[in-house]
Design an enzyme around this catalytic site. Structure first.
Site, PDB file in Angstrom:
ATOM      1  N   TYR A   4       6.862   1.813   7.994  1.00 22.80           N
ATOM      2  CA  TYR A   4       7.751   1.905   6.958  1.00 22.80           C
ATOM      3  C   TYR A   4       7.233   2.043   5.722  1.00 22.80           C
ATOM      4  O   TYR A   4       7.618   2.977   4.583  1.00 22.80           O
ATOM      5  CB  TYR A   4       8.724   0.785   7.080  1.00 22.80           C
ATOM      6  CG  TYR A   4       9.771   0.975   6.067  1.00 22.80           C
ATOM      7  CD1 TYR A   4      11.039   1.849   6.108  1.00 22.80           C
ATOM      8  CD2 TYR A   4       9.814   0.397   4.742  1.00 22.80           C
ATOM      9  CE1 TYR A   4      11.851   2.254   5.004  1.00 22.80           C
ATOM     10  CE2 TYR A   4      10.720   0.415   3.651  1.00 22.80           C
ATOM     11  CZ  TYR A   4      11.921   1.224   4.096  1.00 22.80           C
ATOM     12  OH  TYR A   4      12.735   1.431   2.877  1.00 22.80           O
ATOM     13  N   SER A  16      11.175   3.115  -2.051  1.00 21.90           N
ATOM     14  CA  SER A  16      11.125   1.595  -1.751  1.00 21.90           C
ATOM     15  C   SER A  16       9.983   0.930  -2.778  1.00 21.90           C
ATOM     16  O   SER A  16       8.881   1.710  -2.913  1.00 21.90           O
ATOM     17  CB  SER A  16      10.891   1.519  -0.315  1.00 21.90           C
ATOM     18  OG  SER A  16      10.898  -0.037  -0.286  1.00 21.90           O
TER      19      SER A  16
END
Ligand SMILES: NC(=O)c1ccc[n+]([C@@H]2O[C@H](COP(=O)([O-])OP(=O)(O)OC[C@H]3O[C@@H](n4cnc5c(N)ncnc54)[C@H](OP(=O)(O)O)[C@@H]3O)[C@@H](O)[C@H]2O)c1
Length: 254
Positions: A150, A137
């Site tokens: 995250y 990501s």
């Protein structure tokens, strides 16, 4: 020996799109192994990709027993994995002190622990020219207040991928970290995340992210970045002092 692609997180979003595009682009593969917990969704994918042999592996990758089941299946069938895609993942936003640790640890279990385990379990079945594609990501490039665990899990993935890529260079197996910004999947709904107008502005289609990822993996690139927002974030993370960046992130995300 049969040649396969093995895709985790194939029941939804980016992983499912990888299954679709790999199915279309690699007709010589004997089977596509699709992993996730939701059997009905994997069966639906099988119906959609009629004519291609899908092997459905309904596994909860946060459990060691199920990771061992994957290891056993691979030992029994001994395929050649031409493409490994680790796309299973989840995210939950919120301030660290307001989150429950169980949710935080669940993220690490799937995003880091399972990805590491699946990659290591698959390594003996990859050969020269095989590809490893990891759903990472844009969050990997800098700490993110309000999405801390995250972002840290994705920084782990990037570091792991880069070291693995270096180790596998002699075996001729490139590792590609796919680092998109926000992608239009069920990811946000599943994590109870409300997408900010700022992020909504940069929402990408999974089709485009995956198309670029497969192209970059074929080219042997270690990074696949879709979208100018992530390029900017990466550049800022390289150029700006961490303290200044964190100040900016606090204003945007908290
Ligand atoms: N969407 C975004 O904005 C975005 C941006 C950057 C990176 N990513 C990354 O891209 C990857 C895919 O995300 P997505 O957008 O496609 O999300 P998604 O639509 O929510 O898909 C997540 C997939 O992971 C699987 N999964 C979750 N927990 C699992 C577990 N314990 N065991 C096995 N499978 C599990 C889910 O399948 P089951 O529920 O059926 O198990 C599903 O197939 C993730 O790693 C995510 O971090 C997403």
């Amino acid at each position: 020996m049969k040649h396969i692609a093995l895709i985790t997180g194939a029941s939804s979003g980016i992983g499912r799109e990888f299954a679709r595009q790999i199915s279309a682009a690699y007709p010589s593969l004997d089977e596509i192994w699709v992993l996730a917990r939701s059997v009905p969704r994997l069966q639906k994918l099988e119906e959609e990709l009629q004519g291609r042999r899908l092997k459905i592996l309904p596994l909860d990758l946060s459990r060691d027993t199920e990771l061992k089941a994957l290891e056993k299946t691979l030992k029994e069938e001994h395929p050649c994995i031409r493409i490994l895609v680790n796309s299973a993942g989840c995210g939950k936003s919120g301030l660290i002190e307001e989150q429950h640790w169980i949710d935080a640890v669940r993220m690490l279990d799937v995003n880091c622990r399972a990805l590491t385990a699946v990659t290591m379990i698959c390594l003996p079945y990859l050969k020269k020219g095989s590809r490893i594609i990891q759903a990472d990501s844009g969050s990997a490039f800098l700490p993110q207040p309000g999405f801390a665990v995250y972002a840290a899990s994705k920084a782990y993935v990037l570091s792991f991928d880069q070291a693995l890529g270096a180790e596998l260079k002699n075996r001729g197996i490139p590792v590609t970290s796919v680092c998109p910004g926000p992608v239009d999947t069920e990811f946000f709904r599943n994590g109870g995340i409300t997408l900010s107008p700022w992020k909504r502005l940069f929402l990408a289609k999974p089709e485009k992210v995956v198309k670029k990822a497969l192209f970059d993996a074929e080219a042997g690139k270690d990074l696949s970045i879709y979208g100018c927002s992530v390029r900017l974030v990466r550049l800022a993370a390289k150029l700006l002092p961490r303290k200044l960046l964190l100040g900016i992130m606090r204003r945007i995300f908290m």
